[in-house]
Design an enzyme around this catalytic site. Structure first.
Site, short mmCIF file in Angstrom:
data_model
loop_
_atom_site.label_atom_id
_atom_site.label_comp_id
_atom_site.label_asym_id
_atom_site.label_seq_id
_atom_site.Cartn_x
_atom_site.Cartn_y
_atom_site.Cartn_z
N GLU A 1 7.07 -7.80 -7.27
CA GLU A 1 6.54 -6.74 -7.85
C GLU A 1 7.46 -5.91 -8.61
O GLU A 1 6.96 -4.95 -9.65
CB GLU A 1 5.97 -5.55 -6.68
CG GLU A 1 4.91 -5.92 -6.00
CD GLU A 1 4.54 -5.12 -4.95
OE1 GLU A 1 3.35 -4.66 -4.70
OE2 GLU A 1 5.30 -4.58 -4.30
N GLY B 1 -5.32 -3.59 -3.83
CA GLY B 1 -6.76 -4.23 -3.64
C GLY B 1 -7.50 -3.31 -4.19
O GLY B 1 -7.63 -2.02 -4.27
N MET C 1 -0.59 0.46 0.27
CA MET C 1 -0.08 1.09 1.64
C MET C 1 1.28 1.84 1.46
O MET C 1 1.88 2.05 2.47
CB MET C 1 0.45 -0.49 2.43
CG MET C 1 -0.80 -1.40 2.67
SD MET C 1 -0.46 -2.90 3.60
CE MET C 1 0.06 -2.28 5.10
N GLU C 2 1.52 2.16 0.24
CA GLU C 2 2.88 3.13 -0.15
C GLU C 2 2.61 4.32 -0.94
O GLU C 2 3.21 5.28 -0.86
CB GLU C 2 3.85 2.23 -0.75
CG GLU C 2 4.29 1.14 0.03
CD GLU C 2 3.50 -0.10 -0.20
OE1 GLU C 2 2.57 -0.11 -1.24
OE2 GLU C 2 3.89 -0.99 0.79
N ASP D 1 -6.37 -8.46 -5.49
CA ASP D 1 -7.51 -8.84 -4.55
C ASP D 1 -8.50 -8.03 -4.46
O ASP D 1 -8.37 -6.82 -5.16
CB ASP D 1 -7.00 -9.25 -3.14
CG ASP D 1 -6.32 -7.89 -2.54
OD1 ASP D 1 -7.03 -7.24 -1.92
OD2 ASP D 1 -4.89 -7.62 -2.88
N1 SAH Z 1 1.46 -10.72 4.00
C1 SAH Z 1 2.50 -9.84 3.21
C2 SAH Z 1 2.00 -8.55 3.39
C3 SAH Z 1 1.27 -7.86 2.37
S1 SAH Z 1 0.91 -6.35 2.64
C4 SAH Z 1 3.82 -10.19 3.40
O1 SAH Z 1 3.99 -10.57 4.44
O2 SAH Z 1 4.69 -10.06 2.55
C5 SAH Z 1 0.14 -5.86 1.00
C6 SAH Z 1 1.15 -5.61 -0.05
O3 SAH Z 1 0.43 -5.44 -1.41
C7 SAH Z 1 1.45 -3.67 0.40
O4 SAH Z 1 2.79 -3.28 -0.20
C8 SAH Z 1 0.11 -3.07 -0.44
O5 SAH Z 1 0.42 -2.04 -0.92
C9 SAH Z 1 -0.51 -4.02 -1.32
N2 SAH Z 1 -1.83 -4.48 -1.32
C10 SAH Z 1 -2.32 -5.37 -2.05
N3 SAH Z 1 -3.64 -5.59 -1.73
C11 SAH Z 1 -3.77 -4.77 -0.75
C12 SAH Z 1 -5.07 -4.40 0.04
N4 SAH Z 1 -6.17 -5.15 0.08
N5 SAH Z 1 -5.10 -3.44 1.35
C13 SAH Z 1 -3.64 -2.92 1.39
N6 SAH Z 1 -2.70 -3.15 0.43
C14 SAH Z 1 -2.62 -4.07 -0.52
#
Ligand code: SAH
Length: 263
Positions: free
Chosen positions: A24, A93, A203-204, A227
């Site tokens: 990112e 997302g 998530m942040e 997504d």
């Molecule tokens: N499987 C990944 C975890 C991804 S968490 C790994 O192990 O690296 C997803 C990250 O992208 C988070 O930092 C969040 O901020 C963002 N994100 C993207 N799509 C998201 C969604 N549908 N829901 C929540 N966070 C999402």
């Protein structure tokens, strides 16, 4: 008798630039290293890269995933590195019906969708702070949105052709954050019903905005849509993160920083 004291102009305080995951940040750390004079400070299990990039003194770091990780990182940026403002770049997302994969969302406000201390406090309100929606700094958000518009105008057609997405659009509005990767139609529909003006979920962001609010530090958040937070979210997220996210972040952050450098 008057004494002329020559004073050096005060050095500009650095800008804090962060993301959750390395993809990112695009090429930002490499560009900073190439620029010369970069030093890396390890603090609280994170690497803080201190230097200058695109003409701006910066501290660049990775928060990792989730609200606590983001809050801890921002707190360190403020207290250990004395940043003047904070910019977060990453993926999210899509929640708004008009928000498509490859679009960009610049947040005007941020809210923690998983915060619920009701009936003691209203749903989403941060207890004892009395705030549920934290505003991004209007000037920083406007300049970030301007960088996104220029990026899309200059590179949007190429991005769409290269990645098989539609022509990217830039949205501004509410970004919602929680400690959940949202990956089902039912869950994203429930978020739409509860928060009809939400554009993107991640998530942040709202954790960063809360810490910045409490310390009076301006902040802004930009998210590219990886997504649509439904059953396809995990696969779409992985592909977008590994193949596309870096191109967006590099294009947006380089334009934003070059503009920030001269103002
Ligand atoms: N499987 C990944 C975890 C991804 S968490 C790994 O192990 O690296 C997803 C990250 O992208 C988070 O930092 C969040 O901020 C963002 N994100 C993207 N799509 C998201 C969604 N549908 N829901 C929540 N966070 C999402």
């Amino acid at each position: 008798m008057s004494v002329l004291v020559e004073t050096k102009p005060a050095a500009r305080r650095p800008l804090g630039v962060l993301a959750a995951l390395p993809e990112e940040l695009g090429d930002l750390i490499a560009a900073m290293r190439e620029n010369g004079g970069m030093r890396t400070v390890t603090h609280g299990r994170r690497d803080y890269h201190v230097g200058s990039v695109h003409g701006v003194p910066c501290v660049v770091t990775l928060a990792r995933i989730g609200k606590v990780a983001a809050a801890a990182t921002v707190s360190a940026l403020i207290h250990a590195f004395d940043v003047e403002a904070i910019v977060f770049a990453g993926v999210a997302g899509g929640v708004g019906r008009a928000v498509r994969i490859g679009d960009i969302v610049v947040s005007d406000a941020l809210l923690q969708h998983d915060l619920d201390a009701s009936p003691l406090f209203p749903r989403y309100e941060v207890p004892l702070l009395g705030v549920s929606r934290f505003n991004a700094d209007p000037s920083l958000a406007a300049r970030l949105a301007d960088a996104c518009e220029r990026f899309v105008a200059e590179e949007g057609a190429m991005l769409a052709a290269r990645f098989g997405t539609q022509l990217p659009r830039v949205h501004r509005g509410l970004v919602i954050s929680g400690d959940r990767f949202v990956a089902s139609a039912a869950e994203v529909e429930a978020l739409r019903d509860a928060l009809p003006d939400a554009l993107a979920v991640e998530m942040e962001g709202a954790a960063i905005a809360q810490v910045c609010y409490e310390y009076g530090v301006p902040c802004a958040v930009v998210r590219t849509i990886s997504d649509t937070a439904d059953a396809h979210a995990a696969a779409s997220f992985e592909t977008f993160l590994s193949e596309i996210a870096g191109t967006y972040s590099a294009g947006i952050l380089s334009r934003f920083l070059r503009d920030y450098a001269v103002t």
